[in-house]
Design a protein around this motif. Sequence first.
Motif, PDB file in Angstrom:
ATOM      1  N   MET A  52      33.889  50.053   7.699  1.00 43.38           N
ATOM      2  CA  MET A  52      33.907  50.608   9.061  1.00 43.38           C
ATOM      3  C   MET A  52      33.707  49.513  10.101  1.00 43.38           C
ATOM      4  SD  MET A  52      32.057  54.311   8.970  1.00 43.38           S
ATOM      5  CE  MET A  52      30.836  54.091   7.698  1.00 43.38           C
ATOM      6  N   LEU A  53      32.764  48.605   9.844  1.00 48.35           N
ATOM      7  CA  LEU A  53      32.532  47.500  10.773  1.00 48.35           C
ATOM      8  C   LEU A  53      33.756  46.602  10.880  1.00 48.35           C
ATOM      9  CD1 LEU A  53      28.844  46.507   9.945  1.00 48.35           C
ATOM     10  CD2 LEU A  53      29.705  47.557  12.041  1.00 48.35           C
ATOM     11  N   CYS A  54      34.416  46.355   9.762  1.00 47.43           N
ATOM     12  CA  CYS A  54      35.617  45.534   9.758  1.00 47.43           C
ATOM     13  C   CYS A  54      36.726  46.212  10.556  1.00 47.43           C
ATOM     14  CB  CYS A  54      36.064  45.276   8.324  1.00 47.43           C
ATOM     15  SG  CYS A  54      37.500  44.199   8.218  1.00 47.43           S
ATOM     16  N   ALA A  55      36.922  47.512  10.358  1.00 45.78           N
ATOM     17  CA  ALA A  55      37.947  48.251  11.102  1.00 45.78           C
ATOM     18  C   ALA A  55      37.650  48.215  12.600  1.00 45.78           C
ATOM     19  CB  ALA A  55      38.028  49.688  10.604  1.00 45.78           C
ATOM     20  N   LEU A  56      36.389  48.344  12.957  1.00 47.06           N
ATOM     21  CA  LEU A  56      36.002  48.274  14.364  1.00 47.06           C
ATOM     22  C   LEU A  56      36.286  46.894  14.944  1.00 47.06           C
ATOM     23  CD1 LEU A  56      34.639  49.730  16.743  1.00 47.06           C
ATOM     24  CD2 LEU A  56      32.450  48.893  15.886  1.00 47.06           C
ATOM     25  N   ALA A  57      35.963  45.856  14.180  1.00 49.64           N
ATOM     26  CA  ALA A  57      36.225  44.496  14.641  1.00 49.64           C
ATOM     27  C   ALA A  57      37.720  44.250  14.821  1.00 49.64           C
ATOM     28  CB  ALA A  57      35.637  43.482  13.651  1.00 49.64           C
ATOM     29  N   VAL A  58      38.530  44.739  13.894  1.00 49.16           N
ATOM     30  CA  VAL A  58      39.985  44.565  14.001  1.00 49.16           C
ATOM     31  C   VAL A  58      40.516  45.343  15.210  1.00 49.16           C
ATOM     32  CG1 VAL A  58      42.198  45.099  12.896  1.00 49.16           C
ATOM     33  CG2 VAL A  58      40.358  44.061  11.570  1.00 49.16           C
ATOM     34  N   ALA A  59      39.954  46.512  15.476  1.00 50.03           N
ATOM     35  CA  ALA A  59      40.405  47.308  16.619  1.00 50.03           C
ATOM     36  C   ALA A  59      40.050  46.640  17.947  1.00 50.03           C
ATOM     37  CB  ALA A  59      39.794  48.705  16.554  1.00 50.03           C
ATOM     38  N   ILE A  60      38.882  46.020  18.011  1.00 52.09           N
ATOM     39  CA  ILE A  60      38.425  45.425  19.270  1.00 52.09           C
ATOM     40  C   ILE A  60      38.928  43.995  19.439  1.00 52.09           C
ATOM     41  CG2 ILE A  60      36.386  44.718  20.584  1.00 52.09           C
ATOM     42  CD1 ILE A  60      34.899  47.073  19.237  1.00 52.09           C
ATOM     43  N   TRP A  61      38.824  43.189  18.394  1.00 50.20           N
ATOM     44  CA  TRP A  61      39.200  41.765  18.459  1.00 50.20           C
ATOM     45  C   TRP A  61      40.128  41.404  17.303  1.00 50.20           C
ATOM     46  CZ3 TRP A  61      33.714  42.697  17.842  1.00 50.20           C
ATOM     47  CH2 TRP A  61      33.033  42.802  19.045  1.00 50.20           C
TER      48      TRP A  61
ATOM     49  N   THR B 124      51.788  45.370  10.979  1.00 50.36           N
ATOM     50  CA  THR B 124      52.505  45.746  12.197  1.00 50.36           C
ATOM     51  C   THR B 124      52.328  47.230  12.485  1.00 50.36           C
ATOM     52  OG1 THR B 124      54.523  46.114  10.923  1.00 50.36           O
ATOM     53  CG2 THR B 124      54.225  43.932  11.904  1.00 50.36           C
ATOM     54  N   VAL B 125      51.751  47.953  11.537  1.00 47.72           N
ATOM     55  CA  VAL B 125      51.499  49.385  11.706  1.00 47.72           C
ATOM     56  C   VAL B 125      50.186  49.557  12.460  1.00 47.72           C
ATOM     57  CG1 VAL B 125      51.096  51.552  10.479  1.00 47.72           C
ATOM     58  CG2 VAL B 125      52.658  49.852   9.525  1.00 47.72           C
ATOM     59  N   PRO B 126      50.193  50.351  13.538  1.00 43.06           N
ATOM     60  CA  PRO B 126      48.936  50.559  14.273  1.00 43.06           C
ATOM     61  C   PRO B 126      47.884  51.260  13.405  1.00 43.06           C
ATOM     62  CG  PRO B 126      50.781  51.700  15.344  1.00 43.06           C
ATOM     63  CD  PRO B 126      51.305  51.071  14.105  1.00 43.06           C
ATOM     64  N   MET B 127      46.640  50.920  13.663  1.00 43.13           N
ATOM     65  CA  MET B 127      45.548  51.573  12.928  1.00 43.13           C
ATOM     66  C   MET B 127      45.448  53.015  13.388  1.00 43.13           C
ATOM     67  SD  MET B 127      42.287  49.052  12.283  1.00 43.13           S
ATOM     68  CE  MET B 127      41.466  49.613  13.705  1.00 43.13           C
ATOM     69  N   SER B 128      45.285  53.905  12.433  1.00 40.26           N
ATOM     70  CA  SER B 128      45.065  55.312  12.760  1.00 40.26           C
ATOM     71  C   SER B 128      43.748  55.736  12.116  1.00 40.26           C
ATOM     72  CB  SER B 128      46.207  56.181  12.226  1.00 40.26           C
ATOM     73  OG  SER B 128      46.175  56.222  10.810  1.00 40.26           O
ATOM     74  N   PRO B 129      43.107  56.749  12.682  1.00 37.62           N
ATOM     75  CA  PRO B 129      41.843  57.205  12.082  1.00 37.62           C
ATOM     76  C   PRO B 129      42.007  57.601  10.613  1.00 37.62           C
ATOM     77  CG  PRO B 129      42.127  58.179  14.251  1.00 37.62           C
ATOM     78  CD  PRO B 129      43.401  57.463  13.925  1.00 37.62           C
ATOM     79  N   GLY B 130      43.150  58.183  10.266  1.00 39.96           N
ATOM     80  CA  GLY B 130      43.375  58.585   8.881  1.00 39.96           C
ATOM     81  C   GLY B 130      43.437  57.402   7.929  1.00 39.96           C
ATOM     82  N   ARG B 131      44.140  56.326   8.342  1.00 39.80           N
ATOM     83  CA  ARG B 131      44.219  55.126   7.499  1.00 39.80           C
ATOM     84  C   ARG B 131      42.858  54.456   7.364  1.00 39.80           C
ATOM     85  NH1 ARG B 131      48.695  52.661   5.811  1.00 39.80           N
ATOM     86  NH2 ARG B 131      47.876  50.581   6.145  1.00 39.80           N
TER      87      ARG B 131
END
Length: 92
Positions: free
Chosen positions: A22-31, A54-61
């Motif tokens: 979760m922390l990694c996904a948050l970091a990728v989303a922000i920075w 190249t695929v945008p992050m989605s909550p499901g993924r």
Amino acid sequence: MDKLSVLSVGIALGVTSALMSMLCALAVAIWPEATLDFFGAIMHGLDLSAVRSTVPMSPGRVLYGVLGLGIVGLLAGVVYASIYNVVATGRR
């Protein structure tokens, strides 16, 4: 030596793995660039730009990855604690 609770170690590692995901996904989303640069530095300078999705992050993924890594962590913790108990005590 004391025996480890196989299920407790499995759950602890599973939850820890899920939180790290979760922390990694948050970091990728922000920075996104800084996160790739950071992990590239951890991997001794490996250029990770080629593996950038190249695929945008989605909550499901993200949820799929978090749950998957949590299950892998649970299994790894169970295996680790089982092996530890055999090695440390000489029996199961």
